[in-house]
Design a protein around this motif. Structure first.
Motif, PDB file in Angstrom:
ATOM      1  N   TYR A 181     -41.044  22.731  -5.870  1.00  0.00           N
ATOM      2  CA  TYR A 181     -42.246  22.536  -5.057  1.00  0.00           C
ATOM      3  C   TYR A 181     -42.052  21.353  -4.109  1.00  0.00           C
ATOM      4  CZ  TYR A 181     -44.585  25.203  -8.829  1.00  0.00           C
ATOM      5  OH  TYR A 181     -44.947  26.137  -9.763  1.00  0.00           O
ATOM      6  N   TYR A 182     -41.525  20.260  -4.661  1.00  0.00           N
ATOM      7  CA  TYR A 182     -41.323  19.050  -3.863  1.00  0.00           C
ATOM      8  C   TYR A 182     -40.402  19.334  -2.679  1.00  0.00           C
ATOM      9  CZ  TYR A 182     -39.928  14.295  -2.613  1.00  0.00           C
ATOM     10  OH  TYR A 182     -39.675  13.134  -1.913  1.00  0.00           O
ATOM     11  N   ARG A 183     -39.311  20.029  -2.952  1.00  0.00           N
ATOM     12  CA  ARG A 183     -38.332  20.315  -1.907  1.00  0.00           C
ATOM     13  C   ARG A 183     -38.960  21.159  -0.791  1.00  0.00           C
ATOM     14  NH1 ARG A 183     -35.015  24.056   0.034  1.00  0.00           N
ATOM     15  NH2 ARG A 183     -32.894  23.447   0.672  1.00  0.00           N
ATOM     16  N   GLU A 184     -39.734  22.193  -1.167  1.00  0.00           N
ATOM     17  CA  GLU A 184     -40.303  23.074  -0.160  1.00  0.00           C
ATOM     18  C   GLU A 184     -41.405  22.382   0.634  1.00  0.00           C
ATOM     19  OE1 GLU A 184     -41.434  26.757  -1.963  1.00  0.00           O
ATOM     20  OE2 GLU A 184     -39.348  27.425  -2.152  1.00  0.00           O
ATOM     21  N   MET A 185     -42.230  21.584  -0.023  1.00  0.00           N
ATOM     22  CA  MET A 185     -43.256  20.849   0.720  1.00  0.00           C
ATOM     23  C   MET A 185     -42.621  19.843   1.672  1.00  0.00           C
ATOM     24  SD  MET A 185     -46.562  20.254  -1.749  1.00  0.00           S
ATOM     25  CE  MET A 185     -45.736  19.241  -2.970  1.00  0.00           C
ATOM     26  N   LEU A 186     -41.554  19.199   1.215  1.00  0.00           N
ATOM     27  CA  LEU A 186     -40.883  18.223   2.074  1.00  0.00           C
ATOM     28  C   LEU A 186     -40.199  18.924   3.250  1.00  0.00           C
ATOM     29  CD1 LEU A 186     -40.372  15.164   2.257  1.00  0.00           C
ATOM     30  CD2 LEU A 186     -38.181  15.552   1.128  1.00  0.00           C
ATOM     31  N   LEU A 187     -39.643  20.105   3.007  1.00  0.00           N
ATOM     32  CA  LEU A 187     -39.041  20.869   4.101  1.00  0.00           C
ATOM     33  C   LEU A 187     -40.082  21.173   5.171  1.00  0.00           C
ATOM     34  CD1 LEU A 187     -36.797  22.515   5.466  1.00  0.00           C
ATOM     35  CD2 LEU A 187     -37.426  24.440   3.977  1.00  0.00           C
ATOM     36  N   ILE A 188     -41.252  21.618   4.745  1.00  0.00           N
ATOM     37  CA  ILE A 188     -42.316  21.909   5.706  1.00  0.00           C
ATOM     38  C   ILE A 188     -42.702  20.640   6.464  1.00  0.00           C
ATOM     39  CG2 ILE A 188     -44.716  22.637   5.975  1.00  0.00           C
ATOM     40  CD1 ILE A 188     -44.301  24.409   3.484  1.00  0.00           C
ATOM     41  N   ARG A 189     -42.890  19.543   5.746  1.00  0.00           N
ATOM     42  CA  ARG A 189     -43.314  18.289   6.378  1.00  0.00           C
ATOM     43  C   ARG A 189     -42.298  17.828   7.426  1.00  0.00           C
ATOM     44  NH1 ARG A 189     -46.538  14.028   4.396  1.00  0.00           N
ATOM     45  NH2 ARG A 189     -47.786  15.754   3.536  1.00  0.00           N
ATOM     46  N   ARG A 190     -41.030  17.760   7.035  1.00  0.00           N
ATOM     47  CA  ARG A 190     -39.996  17.268   7.959  1.00  0.00           C
ATOM     48  C   ARG A 190     -39.779  18.240   9.120  1.00  0.00           C
ATOM     49  NH1 ARG A 190     -41.338  13.262   6.020  1.00  0.00           N
ATOM     50  NH2 ARG A 190     -40.266  12.099   4.379  1.00  0.00           N
ATOM     51  N   PHE A 191     -39.864  19.536   8.832  1.00  0.00           N
ATOM     52  CA  PHE A 191     -39.718  20.535   9.891  1.00  0.00           C
ATOM     53  C   PHE A 191     -40.832  20.374  10.929  1.00  0.00           C
ATOM     54  CE2 PHE A 191     -40.377  24.570  11.956  1.00  0.00           C
ATOM     55  CZ  PHE A 191     -39.100  25.082  12.149  1.00  0.00           C
ATOM     56  N   GLU A 192     -42.047  20.206  10.454  1.00  0.00           N
ATOM     57  CA  GLU A 192     -43.173  20.069  11.371  1.00  0.00           C
ATOM     58  C   GLU A 192     -43.094  18.763  12.165  1.00  0.00           C
ATOM     59  OE1 GLU A 192     -44.173  22.946  11.754  1.00  0.00           O
ATOM     60  OE2 GLU A 192     -46.223  23.072  10.971  1.00  0.00           O
ATOM     61  N   GLU A 193     -42.641  17.713  11.524  1.00  0.00           N
ATOM     62  CA  GLU A 193     -42.456  16.458  12.261  1.00  0.00           C
ATOM     63  C   GLU A 193     -41.431  16.623  13.375  1.00  0.00           C
ATOM     64  OE1 GLU A 193     -43.500  13.416   8.535  1.00  0.00           O
ATOM     65  OE2 GLU A 193     -41.410  13.852   9.071  1.00  0.00           O
ATOM     66  N   LYS A 194     -40.350  17.328  13.085  1.00  0.00           N
ATOM     67  CA  LYS A 194     -39.322  17.576  14.102  1.00  0.00           C
ATOM     68  C   LYS A 194     -39.872  18.476  15.205  1.00  0.00           C
ATOM     69  CE  LYS A 194     -35.595  16.443  14.064  1.00  0.00           C
ATOM     70  NZ  LYS A 194     -34.918  15.291  14.734  1.00  0.00           N
TER      71      LYS A 194
END
Length: 339
Positions: free
Chosen positions: A28-41
């Protein structure tokens, strides 16, 4: 304007959700962080002029899509509105091709012609991304009908925002889904402000999930900033839907940190409100804290995942920028389907 309730002040079931395994929580942590960092980029690329048109970021709402997606099976369908990048990623779509589509490149999921709001990946069970408010709900209801007609055991999860709930086509869909007991889970991602108007000023009634009562559709609320709670409630409701009990509505009380779209300064809410949500209710930081408190993950595990995600997102941005734009002749392709 201050919101009517806090993310924690929701009518949830009694008792805390059982704690998943360390591996599940790290997932869960990995996927939420992927979304967060992707959206920031994506926000950075938009600011550089590399993403055109509209761009609606999912930052703050990551726990909703991640928690629900982990309750689904291969063959289920997912459809949503225009704040859709997070759903794409959690459905297993390639971050490189998602970013390529955002930047209008031929390697994107819609060959660079759909952009932020209109990309599809049927192989991953993802059917959009739709720019018209509420338009995905009749389509999602149709996907649920297809599952029932084919007898494939699948269900559809149809996401909408709190603003879309006031659209008439939503209630036409509720009526047909209830009438035919279709296998559909309607998820209301209530981030409180629709486009820019507080829910309290635009929606009558206490809970949006009760909007299906007239059709006999049960409604539930969950803390959409808590991925563990979202997943537990989604598992329960998905089982009901899959077992032929008909449609269900789940309202996830969540919050978006950014404006409605990249052009929205979000002056309709206070900086203090946003800061409080970031500091006290952030879904990623709260999950990290839970894992640390229960001894389920060490700091080095978080750092390793953080680095992995940054590498994935940076590679996605490089891939997108290195990909060519579509040939102008592509304007005439994919317009009609020959049957």
């Amino acid at each position: 304007m201050a919101a009517r309730t806090s993310a924690k002040a929701v009518d949830q079931d009694k008792g805390a959700a059982p704690l998943p395994s360390a591996d599940e929580l790290l997932g869960y942590y990995r996927e939420m962080l992927l979304i967060r960092r992707f959206e920031e980029k994506a926000g950075q690329l938009y600011g550089m002029g590399l993403i055109g048109g509209f761009c609606h970021l999912y930052i703050g709402q990551e726990a909703v899509a991640v928690g629900i997606q982990h309750a689904l099976k291969q063959g289920d369908s997912v459809i949503t509105g225009y704040r859709d990048h997070g759903h794409m990623l959690v459905c297993g779509m390639d971050p490189r091709r998602v970013m390529a589509e955002l930047t209008g490149r031929v390697t994107g999921y819609s060959k660079g012609k759909g952009g932020s709001m209109h990309m599809f990946a049927p192989a991953q069970g993802f059917y959009g991304g739709h720019g018209i408010v509420g338009a995905q709900i009749p389509l999602g209801t149709g996907l649920a009908f297809a599952h029932r007609y084919r007898g494939d055991g699948g269900i559809c999860v149809a996401y909408m925002g709190d603003g879309a709930v006031n659209q008439g086509q939503v209630y036409e869909s509720f009526n047909m889904a209830a009438l035919w007991k279709l296998p559909v889970l309607y998820v209301i991602e209530n981030n409180r402000y629709a486009m820019g108007t507080a829910q309290a000023r635009a929606a009558a009634g206490r809970r949006l999930c009760d909007r299906g009562e007239a059709y006999g559709i049960p409604g539930h609320q969950v803390d959409g900033m808590d991925v563990i709670a979202v997943h537990a409630k989604a598992q329960e409701l998905v089982e009901q839907v899959r077992n032929g009990q008909g449609p269900v509505i789940l309202e996830a009380m969540t919050y978006r940190y950014r404006g409605h779209s990249m052009s929205d300064p979000a002056k309709y809410r206070t900086k203090e409100e946003v800061q409080e949500m970031r500091e006290r209710h952030d879904p990623i930081e709260n999950l990290r804290r839970v894992m640390a408190e229960h001894g389920l993950a060490q700091e080095d595990a978080f750092k390793r995942i953080d680095k992995e995600i940054r590498d994935i997102v940076n590679e996605a941005a490089r891939f997108a920028q290195d990909s060519p734009e579509p040939d102008p002749a592509e304007l005439w392709t994919d317009v009609l389907v020959e049957a």
